[in-house]
Write a protein that holds these residues in place. Sequence first.
Motif, PDB file in Angstrom:
ATOM      1  N   VAL A  28      40.978  28.854  36.035  1.00 32.05           N
ATOM      2  CA  VAL A  28      42.361  29.037  36.816  1.00 32.05           C
ATOM      3  C   VAL A  28      43.708  28.563  35.756  1.00 32.05           C
ATOM      4  N   ILE A  31      44.873  31.050  34.082  1.00 28.03           N
ATOM      5  CA  ILE A  31      45.788  32.086  34.551  1.00 28.03           C
ATOM      6  C   ILE A  31      47.343  31.647  34.800  1.00 28.03           C
ATOM      7  N   ASP A  36      45.318  37.377  34.965  1.00 33.74           N
ATOM      8  CA  ASP A  36      43.846  37.081  35.388  1.00 33.74           C
ATOM      9  C   ASP A  36      42.976  37.074  34.330  1.00 33.74           C
ATOM     10  N   THR A  39      39.696  39.160  34.047  1.00 30.63           N
ATOM     11  CA  THR A  39      40.016  40.868  33.713  1.00 30.63           C
ATOM     12  C   THR A  39      40.346  40.734  32.292  1.00 30.63           C
ATOM     13  N   GLU A  64      46.311  44.501  30.035  1.00 33.45           N
ATOM     14  CA  GLU A  64      45.777  43.222  30.546  1.00 33.45           C
ATOM     15  C   GLU A  64      46.932  42.249  29.613  1.00 33.45           C
TER      16      GLU A  64
END
Length: 122
Positions: A28, A31, A36, A39, A64
């Motif tokens: 996290v 992120i 993300d 992903t 991404e």
Amino acid sequence: MAVVNTPVLALAMVMVAIATLMPAYFGVAEIACGGDMVTLRKQCEQFVKKDGKIMDPSKECCTEVIKFDFTCICKNLTPEKEKLYSPEKMVHVARYCGLKVQPGLKCGSYIVKPPYAVMEEV
């Protein structure tokens, strides 16, 4: 005088420990660099793994990559992660996908070099 319920206090301490450790365990914190990470890994891992040759990334990978702050990714590239991922390949992927990666940026232990110049024939 207040009476402290020992099982409740112990449970509260465990909950605080879990809340502190879970974000780092599940990525996290990564992120926060813009996208993300799960992903990103799914779409791009094959292009940045330590082993193998440099390859141009897929369209899905680039979709991404452009969601992330690449400088932030580089600052968070630990020696442990460098055992799995190549900073040189990460720079190649970022540049291929259109991100501006400045020469001199420190990406993990790697210092980013200028992009290759394309020479025109005269």
